[in-house]
Design an enzyme around this catalytic site. Sequence first.
Site, PDB file in Angstrom:
ATOM      1  N   CYS A 176      -7.163  -1.177   1.735  1.00  0.00           N
ATOM      2  CA  CYS A 176      -6.072  -1.725   2.533  1.00  0.00           C
ATOM      3  C   CYS A 176      -6.615  -1.997   3.936  1.00  0.00           C
ATOM      4  O   CYS A 176      -7.226  -1.124   4.550  1.00  0.00           O
ATOM      5  CB  CYS A 176      -4.928  -0.718   2.596  1.00  0.00           C
ATOM      6  SG  CYS A 176      -3.607  -1.187   3.735  1.00  0.00           S
TER       7      CYS A 176
ATOM      8  N   CYS B 157       0.538   3.243   3.504  1.00  0.00           N
ATOM      9  CA  CYS B 157       1.050   2.766   4.797  1.00  0.00           C
ATOM     10  C   CYS B 157       2.162   1.729   4.698  1.00  0.00           C
ATOM     11  O   CYS B 157       2.800   1.411   5.696  1.00  0.00           O
ATOM     12  CB  CYS B 157      -0.085   2.205   5.645  1.00  0.00           C
ATOM     13  SG  CYS B 157      -0.718   0.601   5.074  1.00  0.00           S
TER      14      CYS B 157
ATOM     15  N   CYS C 216      -9.052  -5.222  -9.548  1.00  0.00           N
ATOM     16  CA  CYS C 216      -8.671  -4.144 -10.453  1.00  0.00           C
ATOM     17  C   CYS C 216      -8.150  -3.003  -9.581  1.00  0.00           C
ATOM     18  O   CYS C 216      -8.928  -2.314  -8.914  1.00  0.00           O
ATOM     19  CB  CYS C 216      -9.907  -3.734 -11.254  1.00  0.00           C
ATOM     20  SG  CYS C 216      -9.613  -2.487 -12.485  1.00  0.00           S
TER      21      CYS C 216
ATOM     22  N   CYS D  28       0.857  -1.191   0.000  1.00  0.00           N
ATOM     23  CA  CYS D  28       0.000   0.000   0.000  1.00  0.00           C
ATOM     24  C   CYS D  28       0.891   1.239   0.000  1.00  0.00           C
ATOM     25  O   CYS D  28       1.797   1.368   0.819  1.00  0.00           O
ATOM     26  CB  CYS D  28      -0.900  -0.018   1.233  1.00  0.00           C
ATOM     27  SG  CYS D  28      -1.893   1.473   1.422  1.00  0.00           S
TER      28      CYS D  28
ATOM     29  N   CYS E  78      -4.774   0.493   6.684  1.00  0.00           N
ATOM     30  CA  CYS E  78      -5.040   1.936   6.797  1.00  0.00           C
ATOM     31  C   CYS E  78      -6.374   2.355   6.181  1.00  0.00           C
ATOM     32  O   CYS E  78      -6.716   3.532   6.201  1.00  0.00           O
ATOM     33  CB  CYS E  78      -3.902   2.732   6.176  1.00  0.00           C
ATOM     34  SG  CYS E  78      -3.773   2.598   4.381  1.00  0.00           S
TER      35      CYS E  78
END
Length: 143
Positions: A103, A57, A128, A54, A106
Amino acid sequence: MSDDTQQTNFKLIADDEWRQRLSPEEYYVLRQAGTEPPGTGEYEHTTTEGVYSCRACGAEIFRSTEKFASNCGWPSFHSPAGNDAVIERRDTSHGMVRVEVLCANCESHLGHVFEGEGYPTPTDLRYCINSLSMKLEPAQAEN
């Protein structure tokens, strides 16, 4: 995962701090559930082996072993890095019913997941994902 990722409760970060941490484009995608234009993301055609984390984070969200060429305009994966890597939730924005992918660490927007499109993958799913929501850490070459 970096020490910062493990020690920070990213779910408590205020909006103004996210604006400082992220570029305007990253903020739009990750914190405002935006979408980068199709065909513009740096990872759409990448075949580099490694881990996708991510961008907000640093938590591991996808691996290159689950990435496939869907030719849809965004990077596609058939499954996340682990059962607890992402959160999926119903999204009824823009007059559509979809499943948003966030995510789990976060709660930043990553993209959407679609089912039953007929891709030859083990899960029949297509995650996607916006390139702007990820960073690729290439696998280390073995000596």
